[in-house]
Design an enzyme around this catalytic site. Structure first.
Site, mmCIF file in Angstrom:
data_model
loop_
_atom_site.group_PDB
_atom_site.id
_atom_site.type_symbol
_atom_site.label_atom_id
_atom_site.label_comp_id
_atom_site.label_asym_id
_atom_site.label_seq_id
_atom_site.Cartn_x
_atom_site.Cartn_y
_atom_site.Cartn_z
ATOM 1 N N MET A 120 10.432 4.066 8.389
ATOM 2 C CA MET A 120 10.897 2.844 9.060
ATOM 3 C C MET A 120 9.956 1.660 8.875
ATOM 4 O O MET A 120 10.177 0.596 9.446
ATOM 5 C CB MET A 120 11.099 3.111 10.546
ATOM 6 C CG MET A 120 9.844 3.396 11.335
ATOM 7 S SD MET A 120 10.196 3.570 13.094
ATOM 8 C CE MET A 120 8.538 3.691 13.773
ATOM 9 N N ALA A 121 8.900 1.818 8.069
ATOM 10 C CA ALA A 121 7.942 0.724 7.910
ATOM 11 C C ALA A 121 7.339 0.707 6.514
ATOM 12 O O ALA A 121 7.336 1.722 5.804
ATOM 13 C CB ALA A 121 6.838 0.841 8.960
ATOM 14 N N VAL A 170 3.732 -0.716 4.522
ATOM 15 C CA VAL A 170 2.365 -1.160 4.802
ATOM 16 C C VAL A 170 1.866 -2.006 3.632
ATOM 17 O O VAL A 170 1.970 -1.609 2.471
ATOM 18 C CB VAL A 170 1.420 0.042 5.033
ATOM 19 C CG1 VAL A 170 0.006 -0.451 5.328
ATOM 20 C CG2 VAL A 170 1.934 0.900 6.185
ATOM 21 N N GLY A 215 7.057 4.139 4.443
ATOM 22 C CA GLY A 215 7.520 5.309 5.168
ATOM 23 C C GLY A 215 8.974 5.175 5.559
ATOM 24 O O GLY A 215 9.707 4.351 5.004
ATOM 25 N N LYS A 258 1.502 -3.442 8.927
ATOM 26 C CA LYS A 258 2.605 -2.490 8.992
ATOM 27 C C LYS A 258 3.850 -3.266 9.411
ATOM 28 O O LYS A 258 3.921 -3.797 10.528
ATOM 29 C CB LYS A 258 2.286 -1.375 9.984
ATOM 30 C CG LYS A 258 3.295 -0.248 10.024
ATOM 31 C CD LYS A 258 2.792 0.870 10.939
ATOM 32 C CE LYS A 258 3.742 2.051 10.960
ATOM 33 N NZ LYS A 258 3.235 3.141 11.846
ATOM 34 N N ASP A 285 1.863 13.460 17.314
ATOM 35 C CA ASP A 285 2.157 13.563 15.885
ATOM 36 C C ASP A 285 0.858 13.708 15.074
ATOM 37 O O ASP A 285 0.643 13.013 14.092
ATOM 38 C CB ASP A 285 2.942 12.335 15.414
ATOM 39 C CG ASP A 285 3.652 12.585 14.067
ATOM 40 O OD1 ASP A 285 3.833 13.765 13.692
ATOM 41 O OD2 ASP A 285 4.024 11.600 13.404
ATOM 42 N N ILE A 328 0.837 -1.208 0.000
ATOM 43 C CA ILE A 328 0.000 0.000 0.000
ATOM 44 C C ILE A 328 0.863 1.247 0.000
ATOM 45 O O ILE A 328 0.619 2.203 -0.730
ATOM 46 C CB ILE A 328 -0.947 0.009 1.220
ATOM 47 C CG1 ILE A 328 -1.895 -1.189 1.174
ATOM 48 C CG2 ILE A 328 -1.739 1.315 1.271
ATOM 49 C CD1 ILE A 328 -2.755 -1.328 2.421
ATOM 50 N N GLY A 329 1.902 1.254 0.837
ATOM 51 C CA GLY A 329 2.751 2.432 0.942
ATOM 52 C C GLY A 329 3.978 2.144 1.779
ATOM 53 O O GLY A 329 4.106 1.072 2.389
#
Length: 449
Positions: free
Chosen positions: A19-20, A22, A17, A37, A131, A14-15
């Site tokens: 450090m992870a 998904v 970032g 995740k 955040d 899906i995507g």
């Protein structure tokens, strides 16, 4: 990457970032779609990032709220860690603002309200998100708002994973005390909510870096531009809510998250007399992120029970259809009488054919959609037809029609609209209050042009 994680089969990415990553997956024993995740392989299992990742899983698993993304499971296999979460079909607020940079004030307020409800639930349990930003707010196709990513959240009863003097978060959405590395409480999250709400209604962030100052210096030291200067349609009541959220001193902000929720509810009550999720679905449809069929199916589900179940009885459907046609013929006929009394039936036939009192023929019909801020009873050719907000496309005969928008607390407004066969006309109006609040008509410096 394996095609399985625990009892889940990976469908696709899906995507990604910092450090992870998904993934979309299917939890096979239940056959339900989930999101996974996964900590990136480059992140060491004993690093602070990994500890923060695991803490996020524990935080989110302990928070069972309709506006917080639910954690289904947590898997740790020695090589990596995986948070298995509910899958939400929709769009995050970051992408929505890329698509439509400026949201209607009531839509923005509904999103902020749902985020605040999630935060109030977390704050009561001693958890501060730290955040809050558009990328961490998800809006589903069912009109639900979900708060995500508790990766840097802090539990006031536990030790922090950051050293004193360091500020984790996204600079543009940080509070002044977060930038300084001070001890935080729930009011830091409220400042961030104010920034997100400001961005939703103006299309701009309140604090933007320039050659003179960094964004963090501006948050600490500078005053933001009044939202009404950027978007004059922002109501003053909402401007005051924004202002209190973004006070530099925490003591001057809302005393509780519930107090902010109360003010948002008071703002929304006269403007959105309908289910808030339905209003978000209507907006997603209006900006092209949902099809008419998808939206209509969801909105129809909220109709009265006898309407939803009517399709099971064919005779009831038939009777309802004939009654609707007769009622509509009566509405159009009544409009014709009013037009005749006003001397309009002597006008050009093409212009006023719609007022001749004839039933709508589907092959020749045109359609009308109305959007009214805040809401109104809508009269067409002298007859009350609908009360907004509504997702209904009103079928009308081709020609000129006369509209009246009536709300007891706002000035009456009249419009003319020409309907053409097979086309849909959109009429979008904003009503003016009957009485301007004391002081609002006078210049107040920053908020006025």
């Amino acid at each position: 990457m394996s095609d399985r994680i625990g009892n889940c089969r990976i469908v696709g990415e899906i995507g990604s970032g910092g450090m992870a990553v998904v993934y979309k997956a299917v939890q096979e024993p239940l056959g339900r779609t989930v999101a996974i995740k996964a900590l990136k392989p480059s992140i060491a299992m004993d690093s602070q990032f990994a500890k923060r990742f695991e803490r996020e899983a524990h935080f989110m698993a302990s928070l069972q709220h309709e506006n917080i993304l639910h954690v289904v499971d947590f898997v740790k296999d020695g090589r990596s860690m995986y948070i298995i979460m509910e899958y939400v079909e929709g769009i995050d607020l970051y992408d929505l603002l890329e698509h439509s940079p400026q949201l209607p004030p009531e839509v923005a307020s509904i999103i902020a309200l749902q985020v605040c409800r999630a935060l109030d639930y977390a704050h009561f349990r001693g958890i501060i998100h730290r955040d809050i930003k558009p990328a961490n707010i998800m809006i589903s196709k069912q009109g639900e708002v979900k708060l995500m990513d508790f990766g840097i959240a802090r539990d006031e009863t536990l030790s922090d994973l950051t050293e004193t003097g360091t500020g984790l978060g996204t600079p543009s959405y940080m509070s002044p005390e977060q930038i300084l590395g001070d001890k935080l409480d729930f009011r830091s999250d409220l400042f961030s909510v104010g920034i997100v709400l400001y961005q939703m209604v103006t299309g701009n962030k309140p604090f933007v870096e320039d050659e003179a100052r960094t964004v963090m210096q501006k948050i600490r030291l500078d005053r933001y531009v009044s939202p009404r200067k950027l978007n004059p349609s922002v109501p003053r009541q909402l401007e005051r809510i924004l202002g209190r959220c973004m006070e530099k001193m925490p003591a001057n902000r809302y005393p509780t998250t519930q107090a902010l929720i109360d003010d948002l509810m008071e703002f929304l009550s006269p403007r959105v007399p309908m289910n808030y999720s339905a209003r978000l679905v209507m907006y997603l449809r209006d900006v092209g992120l949902m099809t008419d069929n998808e939206a209509d199916e969801l909105l129809a589900a909220g109709a009265p029970r006898n309407v939803r179940r009517g399709t099971k009885d064919k005779r009831l459907v038939s009777h309802a259809t004939w009654m609707s046609l007769l009622l509509f013929a009566g509405v159009v006929g009544g409009g014709g009488v009013i037009q005749a009394a006003a001397g309009r039936l002597g006008a050009d036939r093409e212009d006023f054919g719609a007022q001749a009192g004839k039933p709508v023929v589907p092959e020749r019909a045109g359609y009308l959609r109305v959007v009214v801020d805040p809401w109104s009873d809508v009269y067409i050719d002298g007859q009350k037809v609908v009360t907004t907000p509504t997702a209904q496309a009103i079928a009308l005969t081709p020609g000129l029609h006369y509209l009246k928008f009536s709300n007891p607390y706002y000035q009456e407004l009249q419009r003319e609209v020409r309907i053409r066969t097979g086309e849909t006309e959109l009429v979008d109006v904003t009503l003016e209050p009957l009485h301007v609040l004391e002081g609002e008509g006078e210049g107040d410096g920053e908020g006025e042009e």
